[in-house]
Design a protein around this motif. Structure first.
Motif, mmCIF file in Angstrom:
data_model
loop_
_atom_site.group_PDB
_atom_site.id
_atom_site.type_symbol
_atom_site.label_atom_id
_atom_site.label_comp_id
_atom_site.label_asym_id
_atom_site.label_seq_id
_atom_site.Cartn_x
_atom_site.Cartn_y
_atom_site.Cartn_z
ATOM 1 N N GLU A 218 -6.191 0.940 2.058
ATOM 2 C CA GLU A 218 -5.498 -0.283 1.630
ATOM 3 C C GLU A 218 -4.718 -0.921 2.777
ATOM 4 O O GLU A 218 -4.650 -2.156 2.880
ATOM 5 N N ALA B 266 0.817 -1.222 0.000
ATOM 6 C CA ALA B 266 0.000 0.000 0.000
ATOM 7 C C ALA B 266 0.844 1.263 0.000
ATOM 8 O O ALA B 266 0.307 2.364 -0.201
ATOM 9 N N ASN C 29 1.254 4.340 -3.718
ATOM 10 C CA ASN C 29 0.586 5.582 -3.326
ATOM 11 C C ASN C 29 1.576 6.703 -2.992
ATOM 12 O O ASN C 29 1.184 7.732 -2.461
ATOM 13 N N ARG D 108 -6.260 6.771 -0.041
ATOM 14 C CA ARG D 108 -6.196 5.427 -0.636
ATOM 15 C C ARG D 108 -5.299 4.519 0.196
ATOM 16 O O ARG D 108 -5.640 3.363 0.469
ATOM 17 N N ALA D 109 -4.157 5.043 0.609
ATOM 18 C CA ALA D 109 -3.203 4.230 1.363
ATOM 19 C C ALA D 109 -3.798 3.773 2.686
ATOM 20 O O ALA D 109 -3.624 2.613 3.087
#
Length: 414
Positions: free
Chosen positions: A177, A114, A118, A173-174
């Motif tokens: 994830e 992850a 990103n 997003r990270a």
């Protein structure tokens, strides 16, 4: 001798005298190394052994790079991370680790995918507990047997990792994830948890295990918090995590994120404390543990016992610290504050006073009764104007030479 010859002779003598004066001045200028100001000792007479006595910049030049910049940015972040006592007064035992690569060991291997996609730039991890024999960093990701042994001690603790990503979207997003990958390691045992104060946080725990993890994004930053309490009780875990997030978000609000270009442009020693710190290795490459410049908050992150000297540092107005290969330097408010701070060093049952170098009256030395790990048997501190420096070694003659060399560097850095 007529009048003309007499005038010529006087001019010649004046010229010779002027030349002699200039030579003397030039000669003095070439030997100022260690020149003692009134009331100061002549550092040329000190026993320094093999150790350098000149400022760092005379033998090492810093080169900008993304790798070094990530390490420097990590140290900068450390100055904005919360300390255990800000969350709970009994959380006084700390541990730390920098994040200056795409594969930080403080994170589980399961969540590493992850990070790089990103565009994680850098980070810093800190941990605090109420037990000296327990370190939040000892809960090695993926090593469940060790984690179980450590939890049997029933500590209260938290481990906090903060990472900066390229932008807010990447951070969001990270965070999602990281949670998904971590949860899926034991999806049949883990249970999702919602934090009342932070509904956007991704959290889970394993019922029956006295720990919980939560990950959330805040602007370009991602916070990953693991917390533990003596008994596996969800309410106590969520309360502790929320306290950590509360305290940390207040600090992040004041820290401007860095762009990749700004990371590369980071300066290694903006306050010139490393310039003045003994560097036996003669290495100027940034290293979070061995070679770095910190403010008070960041320096305390690197200390094992937060209760030692913290009040003394604050009272002395200590605002900058240099860590350099078994040595560290403290910049205080002024020379009086530095003298007071030196007087307060080596107080307590941990230390036994021992004699200082004969030619260094400003030094104070002690034998460490609890020497282990990176704590050596003997330590000395010296004071020069507004600076106090600490050196250590397993041999008394060696620590005396280090103390003398450190004093000489301070004198030669003016």
């Amino acid at each position: 001798m007529n009048g003309k010859d007499s005038r010529t002779m006087r001019k010649l003598m004046a010229s010779i005298a002027l030349t002699a004066t200039l030579i003397a001045i030039s000669g003095c200028g070439s030997t100022v190394d260690g020149y003692a100001m009134p009331g100061e000792i002549d550092v040329r007479l000190l026993e320094v052994g093999k150790y350098p006595t000149r400022p760092l910049s005379e033998y090492s030049v810093f080169s900008h790079s993304f790798k070094s910049g990530r390490t420097l940015a990590s140290m900068r972040l450390a100055d904005s991370l919360v300390l255990g006592q800000e969350v709970d007064p009994k959380l006084t035992f700390g541990s730390f680790q920098s994040i200056d690569s795409d594969t930080p060991t403080v994170m589980s291997k399961a969540v590493l995918p992850a990070l790089k996609p990103n565009r994680m730039l850098y980070g810093f991890a800190t941990g605090n507990s109420d037990m000296k024999e327990f370190s939040a960093m000892s809960l090695s990701p993926g090593d469940e047997s060790l984690a179980d042994i450590m939890r049997q001690r029933k500590p209260t603790y938290f481990g906090l990792t903060v990472m900066q990503f390229s932008d807010a979207a990447a951070a969001e997003r990270a965070a999602a994830e990281i949670e998904r990958l971590d949860f899926d390691v034991a999806a049949d045992l883990n249970v999702r948890v919602s934090l009342d104060k932070y509904p956007s946080a991704h959290s889970h725990w394993r019922p029956g295990i006295a720990s919980m993890v939560s990950t959330l994004s805040h602007g370009s930053y991602v916070l990953n918090v693991q917390a533990g309490v003596p008994e596996p009780e969800a309410k106590g875990l969520t309360n502790l995590i929320q306290k950590v997030i509360d305290a940390q978000l207040q600090r992040l609000e004041k820290l401007t994120p860095l762009s990749p270009v700004e990371v590369v442009q980071m300066t290694s020693d903006p306050d010139q404390v490393l310039e003045r710190t003994l560097n036996p290795q003669k290495l100027g490459i940034p290293d979070t543990t061995n070679f770095g410049s910190y403010g008070l908050q960041g320096f305390l992150q690197t200390r094992r016992d937060l209760s030692i000297m913290q009040d003394s540092y604050k009272k002395a107005g200590a605002d900058r610290f240099g860590r350099s290969w078994d040595s560290y330097l403290i910049r205080t408010r002024d020379s009086d504050a530095a003298q007071t701070l030196l007087d307060e060093m080596f107080i307590g049952d941990t230390y036994k006073p021992t004699h200082a170098p004969d030619k260094l009256p400003s030094a104070k030395c002690a034998e460490n009764n609890d020497a282990q790990g990176d704590i050596k048997r003997f330590s000395c501190v010296v004071q020069y104007r507004r600076y106090v420096a600490h050196v250590q070694s397993h041999q008394l003659p060696d620590v005396h030479q280090r103390a003398a060399a450190q004093y000489a560097i301070l004198a030669n850095s003016q």
